[in-house]
Design a protein around this motif. Structure first.
Motif, PDB file in Angstrom:
ATOM      1  N   SER A   1     -10.357   2.464   0.556  1.00 24.73           N
ATOM      2  CA  SER A   1      -9.339   2.069   1.451  1.00 24.73           C
ATOM      3  C   SER A   1      -8.964   0.704   0.892  1.00 24.73           C
ATOM      4  O   SER A   1      -9.483  -0.061  -0.018  1.00 24.73           O
ATOM      5  CB  SER A   1     -10.060   2.249   2.987  1.00 24.73           C
ATOM      6  OG  SER A   1     -10.940   0.997   3.144  1.00 24.73           O
ATOM      7  N   PRO A   2      -7.756   0.274   2.034  1.00 26.69           N
ATOM      8  CA  PRO A   2      -7.556  -1.364   1.294  1.00 26.69           C
ATOM      9  C   PRO A   2      -8.239  -1.994   1.630  1.00 26.69           C
ATOM     10  O   PRO A   2      -8.038  -3.809   1.218  1.00 26.69           O
ATOM     11  CB  PRO A   2      -6.070  -1.305   2.036  1.00 26.69           C
ATOM     12  CG  PRO A   2      -5.331   0.181   1.972  1.00 26.69           C
ATOM     13  CD  PRO A   2      -6.670   0.977   2.282  1.00 26.69           C
TER      14      PRO A   2
ATOM     15  N   CYS B   1     -11.255  -2.335   0.764  1.00 28.22           N
ATOM     16  CA  CYS B   1     -12.202  -2.406   0.396  1.00 28.22           C
ATOM     17  C   CYS B   1     -13.373  -2.651   0.706  1.00 28.22           C
ATOM     18  O   CYS B   1     -14.750  -3.637   0.003  1.00 28.22           O
ATOM     19  CB  CYS B   1     -11.573  -3.732  -0.983  1.00 28.22           C
ATOM     20  SG  CYS B   1     -10.327  -3.784  -1.517  1.00 28.22           S
TER      21      CYS B   1
ATOM     22  N   ALA C   1       0.627  -5.252  -1.834  1.00 26.39           N
ATOM     23  CA  ALA C   1      -0.233  -5.193  -1.929  1.00 26.39           C
ATOM     24  C   ALA C   1      -0.448  -4.686  -0.645  1.00 26.39           C
ATOM     25  O   ALA C   1       0.716  -4.770   0.440  1.00 26.39           O
ATOM     26  CB  ALA C   1      -1.292  -6.169  -1.917  1.00 26.39           C
ATOM     27  N   GLN C   2      -1.671  -4.404   0.379  1.00 23.88           N
ATOM     28  CA  GLN C   2      -1.877  -3.567   1.398  1.00 23.88           C
ATOM     29  C   GLN C   2      -3.464  -4.443   1.775  1.00 23.88           C
ATOM     30  O   GLN C   2      -4.266  -3.852   0.975  1.00 23.88           O
ATOM     31  CB  GLN C   2      -2.432  -2.349   1.748  1.00 23.88           C
ATOM     32  CG  GLN C   2      -0.792  -1.303   1.576  1.00 23.88           C
ATOM     33  CD  GLN C   2      -0.835  -0.215   1.751  1.00 23.88           C
ATOM     34  OE1 GLN C   2      -1.911   0.763   3.063  1.00 23.88           O
ATOM     35  NE2 GLN C   2      -0.577   1.118   0.879  1.00 23.88           N
TER      36      GLN C   2
ATOM     37  N   ALA D   1      -5.300  -5.244  -1.416  1.00 23.79           N
ATOM     38  CA  ALA D   1      -5.980  -4.238  -2.579  1.00 23.79           C
ATOM     39  C   ALA D   1      -4.239  -3.459  -3.443  1.00 23.79           C
ATOM     40  O   ALA D   1      -3.443  -3.851  -2.024  1.00 23.79           O
ATOM     41  CB  ALA D   1      -6.699  -3.637  -2.344  1.00 23.79           C
ATOM     42  N   VAL D   2      -4.548  -3.550  -3.702  1.00 20.22           N
ATOM     43  CA  VAL D   2      -3.331  -2.316  -4.569  1.00 20.22           C
ATOM     44  C   VAL D   2      -3.846  -1.072  -5.011  1.00 20.22           C
ATOM     45  O   VAL D   2      -5.202  -1.080  -5.467  1.00 20.22           O
ATOM     46  CB  VAL D   2      -2.948  -3.090  -5.160  1.00 20.22           C
ATOM     47  CG1 VAL D   2      -1.870  -4.255  -5.215  1.00 20.22           C
ATOM     48  CG2 VAL D   2      -3.408  -3.321  -6.788  1.00 20.22           C
ATOM     49  N   GLU D   3      -2.853   0.244  -4.505  1.00 19.06           N
ATOM     50  CA  GLU D   3      -3.372   1.623  -5.452  1.00 19.06           C
ATOM     51  C   GLU D   3      -3.391   1.798  -6.337  1.00 19.06           C
ATOM     52  O   GLU D   3      -2.197   1.550  -6.998  1.00 19.06           O
ATOM     53  CB  GLU D   3      -2.638   2.386  -4.051  1.00 19.06           C
ATOM     54  CG  GLU D   3      -3.481   3.729  -4.101  1.00 19.06           C
ATOM     55  CD  GLU D   3      -3.052   4.667  -3.305  1.00 19.06           C
ATOM     56  OE1 GLU D   3      -3.382   5.679  -3.120  1.00 19.06           O
ATOM     57  OE2 GLU D   3      -2.040   4.714  -2.713  1.00 19.06           O
TER      58      GLU D   3
ATOM     59  N   SER E   1      -7.355   8.133  -7.303  1.00 18.38           N
ATOM     60  CA  SER E   1      -6.648   6.971  -7.349  1.00 18.38           C
ATOM     61  C   SER E   1      -8.419   6.757  -6.355  1.00 18.38           C
ATOM     62  O   SER E   1      -8.795   6.806  -5.768  1.00 18.38           O
ATOM     63  CB  SER E   1      -5.748   7.765  -6.386  1.00 18.38           C
ATOM     64  OG  SER E   1      -4.532   8.716  -6.892  1.00 18.38           O
TER      65      SER E   1
ATOM     66  N   TRP F   1      -8.909   1.947  -4.630  1.00 16.32           N
ATOM     67  CA  TRP F   1      -7.752   1.196  -3.939  1.00 16.32           C
ATOM     68  C   TRP F   1      -8.428  -0.037  -4.903  1.00 16.32           C
ATOM     69  O   TRP F   1     -10.466  -0.111  -5.465  1.00 16.32           O
ATOM     70  CB  TRP F   1      -7.936   0.436  -2.787  1.00 16.32           C
ATOM     71  CG  TRP F   1      -7.344   1.401  -1.829  1.00 16.32           C
ATOM     72  CD1 TRP F   1      -7.170   2.469  -1.701  1.00 16.32           C
ATOM     73  CD2 TRP F   1      -5.981   1.333  -2.120  1.00 16.32           C
ATOM     74  NE1 TRP F   1      -6.355   3.115  -1.421  1.00 16.32           N
ATOM     75  CE2 TRP F   1      -5.233   2.506  -1.157  1.00 16.32           C
ATOM     76  CE3 TRP F   1      -4.568   0.104  -2.009  1.00 16.32           C
ATOM     77  CZ2 TRP F   1      -4.008   2.699  -0.543  1.00 16.32           C
ATOM     78  CZ3 TRP F   1      -3.491  -0.030  -0.905  1.00 16.32           C
ATOM     79  CH2 TRP F   1      -3.620   1.122  -0.119  1.00 16.32           C
TER      80      TRP F   1
END
Length: 232
Positions: free
Chosen positions: A26-27, A29, A49-50, A53-55, A64, A66
Motif C-alpha cells: 500500500s502507499p 509502505c 506520489a500517494q 510512495a509511487v506504484e 504491482s 508500491w
C-alpha cells in the motif's frame, strides 16, 4: 506531486534497479509485498506520489506494488526493454538440479521467514521458489496460489525432483515447497507451524510435527513446464 525530478527519462518506458529494493502492499509502505533484486525491470505506473510512495509493476512477473519515493534514486533507465524468453519443458528439466542446488545453498545461510521476501537470505515460501527458478532463467508468478495455477497439475505418484507441492485450505493455496525426491521437500516456512526459515521436511502424515502439520494442509502438486510471460 511530481516525483521524477531525480530520474532520467527512460526511452524504453522501463527502469532497472541498481540495488535490492523493498516493495510494499500500500502507499503507506507499512507491510512488505515483495522485493526486487538488483537488475530487475519495472514500470512506474504513475508520476504522482500517494503518501510517500509511487506504484510500480515488475516486468518479469507482472506484480504491482508500491516503492518509497526515496528509493527512486536507485533506479536507472533500462537500456533495453524486458522480453520474456521462451524455455522448452526439456530445457526446464535440464535446469532443475541447479534450481534445487540454489535452495539448498540458501538453506546453509542464516535465514528467517520474511513475508514478501524474494531476496537472500530471507525468503517467504513462494519467494524462494521464484528466486530458485529465476536463478536458472525460468520465471514463476509471485504468489503461491498463482504458482499453483501456473503449473501443470500432477498426482503425488508422479512427483519428481523440482516439482512444486502446494498446501493451504480447500479454498486457496497459502504455501508452496520444492520436491527433492524420496518424499522430501524444501521450503521456507513461518514459525507458527514451520521452522521460521528454510528447512527440509517429509511429505508424510508420519513425520515430525512440522511435516504432519503441512501434510494435513496438502492440496496438490504441479510441474513447471514453461517460463512465465506476464501480460504487461
Amino acid at each position: 506531486m511530481v516525483v521524477f525530478e531525480q530520474l532520467a527519462e527512460s526511452l524504453t518506458g522501463e527502469y532497472q534497479s541498481r540495488v535490492n529494493l523493498n516493495l510494499y502492499d500500500s502507499p503507506s509502505c507499512a507491510s512488505l509485498a515483495t522485493q526486487a533484486a538488483a537488475g530487475r525491470h519495472l514500470h512506474i505506473l504513475s508520476t504522482t506520489a500517494q503518501e510517500n510512495a509511487v506504484e510500480v509493476r515488475l516486468c518479469e512477473d507482472g506484480y504491482s506494488a508500491w516503492l518509497l519515493i526515496q528509493d527512486l534514486q536507485h533506479l536507472e533507465p533500462a537500456k533495453t526493454a524486458y522480453s520474456a524468453i521462451a524455455v522448452s519443458s526439456s530445457e526446464i528439466q535440464a535446469r532443475i538440479p541447479t534450481a534445487i542446488a540454489f535452495t539448498q545453498k540458501a538453506m546453509q545461510q542464516d535465514n528467517y521467514y520474511l513475508w514478501g521476501g524474494t531476496v537472500a537470505p530471507n525468503y517467504d515460501c513462494s519467494g524462494l521458489m521464484q528466486a530458485a527458478f529465476a536463478s536458472v532463467g525460468i520465471w514463476l508468478p509471485r504468489d503461491s496460489y498463482q504458482q499453483e495455477a501456473f503449473t501443470q497439475p500432477i498426482s503425488l505418484e508422479q512427483l519428481q525432483p523440482g516439482d512444486l507441492i502446494f498446501f493451504g485450505t480447500p479454498q486457496k493455496t497459502t504455501h508452496v515447497a520444492l520436491h527433492l525426491g524420496e518424499g522430501r521437500y524444501i521450503h521456507s516456512s513461518g514459525k507458527e507451524i514451520g521452522r521460521n526459515g528454510i528447512g527440509i521436511d517429509q511429505l508424510s502424515e508420519h513425520g515430525d510435527q512440522v511435516s504432519r502439520s503441512y501434510y494435513q494442509q496438502l492440496r496438490r502438486a504441479g510441474r513447471v513446464i514453461e517460463s512465465y510471460k506476464p501480460n504487461n
